[in-house]
Design an enzyme around this catalytic site. Structure first.
Site, PDB file in Angstrom:
ATOM      1  N   HIS A  84      26.362 -26.644   0.877  1.00 10.56           N
ATOM      2  CA  HIS A  84      26.931 -25.301   0.755  1.00 10.56           C
ATOM      3  C   HIS A  84      26.846 -24.590   2.097  1.00 10.56           C
ATOM      4  O   HIS A  84      26.372 -23.464   2.192  1.00 10.56           O
ATOM      5  CB  HIS A  84      26.186 -24.502  -0.332  1.00 10.56           C
ATOM      6  CG  HIS A  84      26.241 -25.145  -1.687  1.00 10.56           C
ATOM      7  ND1 HIS A  84      25.451 -24.766  -2.744  1.00 10.56           N
ATOM      8  CD2 HIS A  84      27.014 -26.155  -2.154  1.00 10.56           C
ATOM      9  CE1 HIS A  84      25.727 -25.515  -3.803  1.00 10.56           C
ATOM     10  NE2 HIS A  84      26.672 -26.369  -3.465  1.00 10.56           N
TER      11      HIS A  84
HETATM   12  C1  LIG Z   1      27.156 -33.826  -3.669  1.00  6.06           C
HETATM   13  C2  LIG Z   1      27.847 -32.493  -3.625  1.00  6.06           C
HETATM   14  C3  LIG Z   1      27.820 -31.650  -4.731  1.00  6.06           C
HETATM   15  C4  LIG Z   1      28.452 -30.412  -4.690  1.00  6.06           C
HETATM   16  N1  LIG Z   1      28.455 -29.656  -5.811  1.00  6.06           N
HETATM   17  C5  LIG Z   1      29.040 -28.447  -5.814  1.00  6.06           C
HETATM   18  C6  LIG Z   1      29.091 -27.666  -7.003  1.00  6.06           C
HETATM   19  O1  LIG Z   1      28.615 -28.065  -8.059  1.00  6.06           O
HETATM   20  N2  LIG Z   1      29.687 -26.452  -6.939  1.00  6.06           N
HETATM   21  C7  LIG Z   1      30.218 -25.958  -5.792  1.00  6.06           C
HETATM   22  O2  LIG Z   1      30.697 -24.821  -5.799  1.00  6.06           O
HETATM   23  N3  LIG Z   1      30.231 -26.714  -4.656  1.00  6.06           N
HETATM   24  C8  LIG Z   1      29.663 -27.935  -4.645  1.00  6.06           C
HETATM   25  N4  LIG Z   1      29.692 -28.707  -3.523  1.00  6.06           N
HETATM   26  C9  LIG Z   1      30.369 -28.183  -2.334  1.00  6.06           C
HETATM   27  C10 LIG Z   1      31.877 -28.426  -2.412  1.00  6.06           C
HETATM   28  O3  LIG Z   1      32.147 -29.792  -2.431  1.00  6.06           O
HETATM   29  C11 LIG Z   1      32.548 -27.749  -1.212  1.00  6.06           C
HETATM   30  O4  LIG Z   1      32.239 -26.365  -1.250  1.00  6.06           O
HETATM   31  C12 LIG Z   1      34.069 -27.886  -1.223  1.00  6.06           C
HETATM   32  O5  LIG Z   1      34.483 -29.222  -1.338  1.00  6.06           O
HETATM   33  C13 LIG Z   1      34.598 -27.263   0.064  1.00  6.06           C
HETATM   34  O6  LIG Z   1      36.008 -27.364   0.128  1.00  6.06           O
HETATM   35  P1  LIG Z   1      36.694 -27.531   1.563  1.00  6.06           P
HETATM   36  O7  LIG Z   1      38.135 -27.693   1.367  1.00  6.06           O
HETATM   37  O8  LIG Z   1      36.215 -26.448   2.453  1.00  6.06           O
HETATM   38  O9  LIG Z   1      36.051 -28.873   2.134  1.00  6.06           O
HETATM   39  P2  LIG Z   1      36.245 -30.349   1.575  1.00  6.06           P
HETATM   40  O10 LIG Z   1      36.577 -30.337   0.146  1.00  6.06           O
HETATM   41  O11 LIG Z   1      35.070 -31.140   1.996  1.00  6.06           O
HETATM   42  O12 LIG Z   1      37.496 -30.876   2.376  1.00  6.06           O
HETATM   43  C14 LIG Z   1      37.532 -30.927   3.795  1.00  6.06           C
HETATM   44  C15 LIG Z   1      38.405 -32.090   4.200  1.00  6.06           C
HETATM   45  O13 LIG Z   1      38.756 -31.951   5.569  1.00  6.06           O
HETATM   46  C16 LIG Z   1      38.714 -33.214   6.190  1.00  6.06           C
HETATM   47  N5  LIG Z   1      38.523 -33.017   7.633  1.00  6.06           N
HETATM   48  C17 LIG Z   1      37.435 -32.507   8.248  1.00  6.06           C
HETATM   49  N6  LIG Z   1      37.637 -32.481   9.583  1.00  6.06           N
HETATM   50  C18 LIG Z   1      38.874 -32.965   9.803  1.00  6.06           C
HETATM   51  C19 LIG Z   1      39.654 -33.187  10.979  1.00  6.06           C
HETATM   52  N7  LIG Z   1      39.182 -32.910  12.190  1.00  6.06           N
HETATM   53  N8  LIG Z   1      40.901 -33.705  10.835  1.00  6.06           N
HETATM   54  C20 LIG Z   1      41.398 -34.009   9.603  1.00  6.06           C
HETATM   55  N9  LIG Z   1      40.699 -33.838   8.465  1.00  6.06           N
HETATM   56  C21 LIG Z   1      39.453 -33.309   8.564  1.00  6.06           C
HETATM   57  C22 LIG Z   1      37.570 -33.920   5.510  1.00  6.06           C
HETATM   58  O14 LIG Z   1      37.661 -35.316   5.630  1.00  6.06           O
HETATM   59  C23 LIG Z   1      37.702 -33.433   4.065  1.00  6.06           C
HETATM   60  O15 LIG Z   1      38.495 -34.302   3.312  1.00  6.06           O
HETATM   61  C24 LIG Z   1      29.096 -29.976  -3.523  1.00  6.06           C
HETATM   62  C25 LIG Z   1      29.142 -30.812  -2.402  1.00  6.06           C
HETATM   63  C26 LIG Z   1      28.524 -32.071  -2.450  1.00  6.06           C
HETATM   64  C27 LIG Z   1      28.595 -32.963  -1.268  1.00  6.06           C
END
Ligand SMILES: Cc1cc2nc3c(=O)[nH]c(=O)nc-3n(C[C@H](O)[C@H](O)[C@H](O)COP(=O)(O)OP(=O)(O)OC[C@H]3O[C@@H](n4cnc5c(N)ncnc54)[C@H](O)[C@@H]3O)c2cc1C
Length: 594
Positions: free
Chosen positions: A523
Site C-alpha cells: 500500500h
Molecule cells: C499481495 C497483495 C495484496 C493486496 N491486497 C489489497 C487489498 O486487499 N485491498 C487493496 O485495496 N489493495 C490491495 N493491494 C494493493 C493493490 O494491488 C494496489 O493498490 C493496486 O493494484 C494499485 O493499482 P495500480 O494501477 O496503481 O498499480 P498496479 O495494479 O500494480 O498496476 C501497475 C502496472 O504498471 C506496470 N508498470 C510499472 N512500471 C511500468 C513501466 N515503466 N512501463 C510499463 N508498465 C509499467 C506494472 O507492471 C503493473 O502491471 C494488494 C497488493 C498486493 C501485492
C-alpha cells in the site's frame, strides 16, 4: 530506435488504474488509446491451470522480477542505501492487471478526515503533541467530492458489505465509524465461518463493533453497470497472491478487459517498458519505451498517463526530469515527497486453540471480521500518546496447505521439530487462529521521501528509486497499541468460545525501524502528491501534472498520506475523477483544468 505512428493517448502501466483510465477514455470518446505494460499478458485462462502455492506464494509468480527493477533503501540521509534484493515489505505485480490480479480484495473507502488531515489535526490538536517533522497535507478534495466516485468504483468491481452509516443512519452490522454513504453496497455481505462468528462474539463481549470487511470477491453473481458478469465466490481460499480462476475476485482481467477487448480504439502492448515521458516546452509529446525485442521505441501521443503504481510513477517523472525533486536539506521541491506506506504491524501475538475443526481451508481474500472502534482519532482519545490509528481483525483468507494452517503454536513442544512436534501439529491442525495486525494511517514526514539512487540501476541502466524511510515513535506507538487491543480481543474470544489461549510475545517488525525485508503491505502511497497549490504538490486535484497539462499521474502516488485502510478503492475513485476531467474538461479546452 524506431518511432511509431502517433496515437491520442498513451498510458504507462496496465494495472487497475491504467486499464480503468483506458476503459473510460476508450468507451466515452473516439480517442485511440494505447496501454504499454512492461509485463506479460495474463488472462483468467492462466489461472485455471491451477493454484500452486509453491509457485505463487513461495516463489512470487505474479510479482515483478526484482532482478529487473527493485528499490534501494536507507533509513536516513546519513546511511548509504542498498538494493532490496529479496521480496520484502511490498510485492508489486507485473503483467496485465498488475497487482490488481493478485490483490486480496478488501475494498475499503478512506475515512472522511483522511482527505483533510492537515486541517483536521490543526483544528483538533492545536499544535499540541504533534510528531516532529510532520508533513501531512489536505488532498484538496473532501469526502463529498470523493463519495460519488467511491460509489462508481464499488459498482464497477461489485463490493459486498453492509453500510454502517447510510445517509446518517447507523447500522451495527456495518462499520458505524465510516463516512456517510449515499447508497447501500451493491451486494450483500459474505457468508461467515465458524471462526469469524467466534471473533464477532468475542468483540461484542468487549462492547466493540465488529463488522464484515467490504469485499470485492463477489458475494453473489453480479453484472456491473458496464454489462460485465462475474460468478459468485466459491470460498476456495486462493485469492491473495493468486489470480482468481473463476473471476469472482475483482481483477482487471475480469472487470476491465472484457470491455476493453471490444473496443477497436484500444490496444494493449505487453513487454513494453516505459522509460521516459518525452516533453518539449511544457507539453508531453509521447513516451520512450523498450519494446518486446528490447528495441528503443518512441510512441508519440497527445495525452500521456502514468499509471505504473506508486514507485514507478515517481521514478518515471524523475527520470523524465519533470517537476522539482524534493530536497530534504532545503525543504524545497515536491516530487518524491510525502511517501508513505501503512503502519501498525506486529509479529507474534496470541493464538486461540479451539476444540473442534474450523474448516479453515474455506475462505476468501476479503473475507474478514474487522474492528474500527479505534480508527480515526479514537485511539488517540483513549491513549493520548499518538494521533491516528486504523482497523484490525481476523481474516478468513483461506488456509492453504503450506503457509495457511496455524498448526501448533511455537512453544507447544520443547523443540520445533521431531516426532513430538509432528504429533502436536496433527492435533492442532485446523483448530488454531490468530488476530491479524492493524492497518493504520502512516503520516507523511519531511524525512521520508524518494529520489534517484546515485549508484544502482535497473536492467536498462536507469537509476533505481531510492527510498529514505524510517519509522518514528508515532509508528512504534501504533504497533504497541495494536498489540494491546489484539491481546484483549484474543482473550475475549477464547473466554467466550471456551477455547484455549496460548500467549506468545508480541514484536514489532524491525524493532521499530522500517524493515524493508519484512512484509508490511503493498500500500505504498505518495511521492507525486495532489493538492491545490502548484508549489506544494505534483498534480492538481484532477491528477493532472501542474507543469505539463497533457500529463496525468494516476493512482495512490497522488495520496499525500496513507489512509487507515487498503487503498485501491480510493485509487480507482481518483482515477474516475481524472478521467472525468480529461473527457469533460480537458478535451473541450486543453490546458490546466480549473
Ligand atoms: C499481495 C497483495 C495484496 C493486496 N491486497 C489489497 C487489498 O486487499 N485491498 C487493496 O485495496 N489493495 C490491495 N493491494 C494493493 C493493490 O494491488 C494496489 O493498490 C493496486 O493494484 C494499485 O493499482 P495500480 O494501477 O496503481 O498499480 P498496479 O495494479 O500494480 O498496476 C501497475 C502496472 O504498471 C506496470 N508498470 C510499472 N512500471 C511500468 C513501466 N515503466 N512501463 C510499463 N508498465 C509499467 C506494472 O507492471 C503493473 O502491471 C494488494 C497488493 C498486493 C501485492
Amino acid at each position: 530506435m524506431k518511432t511509431l505512428k502517433p496515437v491520442d493517448v498513451v498510458i504507462a502501466g496496465g494495472g487497475w488504474t491504467g486499464l480503468l483510465m483506458a476503459q473510460e477514455l476508450a468507451t466515452r470518446t473516439s480517442l485511440r488509446v494505447v496501454v504499454l505494460e512492461r509485463g506479460p499478458s495474463r488472462s483468467i485462462l492462466d489461472y485455471m491451470a491451477g493454484m500452486d502455492e509453491v509457485d505463487h506464494v513461495l516463489r512470487y509468480k505474479m510479482m515483478q522480477n526484482i532482478a529487473d527493477e527493485t528499490i534501494t533503501h536507507r533509513h536516513t540521509t546519513k546511511n548509504r542505501a542498498v538494493p532490496v534484493r529479496q521480496y520484502g515489505s511490498f510485492l508489486p505485480g507485473t503483467g496485465t492487471g498488475g497487482s490488481g490480479e493478485h490483490w486480496t480484495g478488501y475494498a475499503y473507502r478512506y475515512m472522511p478526515e483522511t482527505f483533510r488531515l492537515a486541517s483536521h489535526i490543526r483544528e483538533r490538536y492545536d499544535g499540541a503533541r504533534l510528531p516532529e517533522n510532520l508533513d501531512v497535507r489536505d488532498w484538496g478534495v473532501e469526502w463529498e467530492d470523493m463519495e460519488p466516485d467511491y460509489v462508481r468504483a464499488e459498482k464497477l468491481i461489485g463490493v459486498g458489505g453492509v453500510a454502517g452509516n447510510l445517509r446518517g443512519e447507523l447500522n451495527r452490522e456495518g462499520n458505524v465509524f465510516e463516512g456517510e454513504r449515499s447508497e447501500e453496497f451493491p451486494l450483500p455481505p459474505p457468508k461467515t465461518t465458524r471462526a469469524m462468528d467466534a471473533v464477532i462474539a468475542g468483540a461484542r463481549e468487549l462492547g466493540w463493533n465488529p463488522y464484515l470487511a467490504p469485499t470485492a470477491t463477489l458475494t453473489q453473481s453480479y453484472t456491473n453497470p458496464n454489462g460485465v458478469t462475474r460468478l459468485a465466490c466459491e470460498y476456495c481460499g486462493y485469492c491473495s497472491k493468486y489470480g482468481c480462476m473463476i473471476g469472482a475476485k475483482a481483477q482487471p482481467t475480469s472487470v476491465l478487459m472484457p470491455v476493453l477487448d471490444q473496443q477497436e480504439n484500444f490496444e494493449l502492448r505487453h513487454h513494453a517498458w516505459v522509460r521516459r515521458v518525452l516533453h518539449e516546452e511544457g507539453q508531453a509529446t509521447g513516451v520512450l519505451y523498450m519494446d518486446e525485442n528490447g528495441e528503443e521505441t518512441t510512441q508519440p501521443a497527445s495525452i500521456v498517463v502514468l499509471a505504473g503504481f506508486t514507485v514507478p510513477n515517481m521514478r518515471m517523472l524523475m527520470l523524465s526530469e519533470i517537476g522539482a525533486a524534493y530536497d530534504p536539506e532545503t525543504g524545497r521541491g515536491t516530487l518524491g515527497r510525502r511517501f508513505t506506506q501503512q503502519t501498525g504491524k506486529h509479529t507474534g501475538g496470541p493464538r486461540i486453540v479451539f476444540d473442534e475443526p474450523l474448516n479453515l481451508f474455506m475462505g476468501a481474500g476479503g473475507l474478514a471480521v474487522k474492528i474500527s472502534d479505534f480508527d480515526r482519532d479514537r485511539a488517540s482519545e483513549e491513549t493520548g500518546t499518538f494521533l491516528r490509528s486504523g482497523n484490525f481483525g481476523y481474516s478468513a483468507g483461506g488456509a492453504t496447505p503450506i503457509r495457511g494452517f496455524h498448526a501448533a503454536p511455537s512453544g507447544t513442544t520443547e523443540r520445533d521439530w521431531g516426532s513430538e512436534w509432528k504429533k502436536a501439529n496433527l492435533e492442532h491442525y485446523d483448530r488454531v487462529i490468530s488476530i491479524g495486525g492493524m492497518d493504520a494511517e502512516h503520516l507523511s514526514y519531511l524525512h521520508n521521501y524518494g529520489d534517484l539512487d546515485p549508484t544502482y540501476t535497473d536492467r536498462w541502466g536507469d537509476p533505481l528509486l531510492r527510498l529514505t524511510l524510517d519509522f518514528t515513535e508515532h509508528e512504534v506507538r501504533q504497533s504497541q497499541f495494536t498489540a494491546k487491543v489484539i491481546g484483549k480481543l484474543a482473550k475475549s474470544i477464547a473466554d467466550n468460545a471456551k477455547a484455549k489461549l496460548v500467549e506468545r510475545p508480541f514484536g514489532i517488525p524491525g524493532n521499530g525501524r522500517y524493515a524493508a525485508s519484512h512484509y508490511q503491505t503493498t500500500h505504498l502511497q505518495g511521492g507525486a502528491a495532489m493538492g491545490v497549490d502548484a508549489g506544494d504538490s505534483v498534480v492538481n486535484t484532477h491528477l493532472q501534472h501542474w507543469d505539463v497539462p497533457n500529463l496525468w499521474v494516476v493512482g495512490a502516488s497522488a495520496f499525500p498520506q496513507a489512509g487507515s485502510t487498503n487503498p485501491t478503492l480510493s485509487a480507482l475513485a481518483v482515477t474516475y475523477r481524472a478521467a472525468d476531467a480529461i473527457v469533460d474538461r480537458y478535451l473541450k479546452r486543453p490546458g490546466l483544468v480549473g
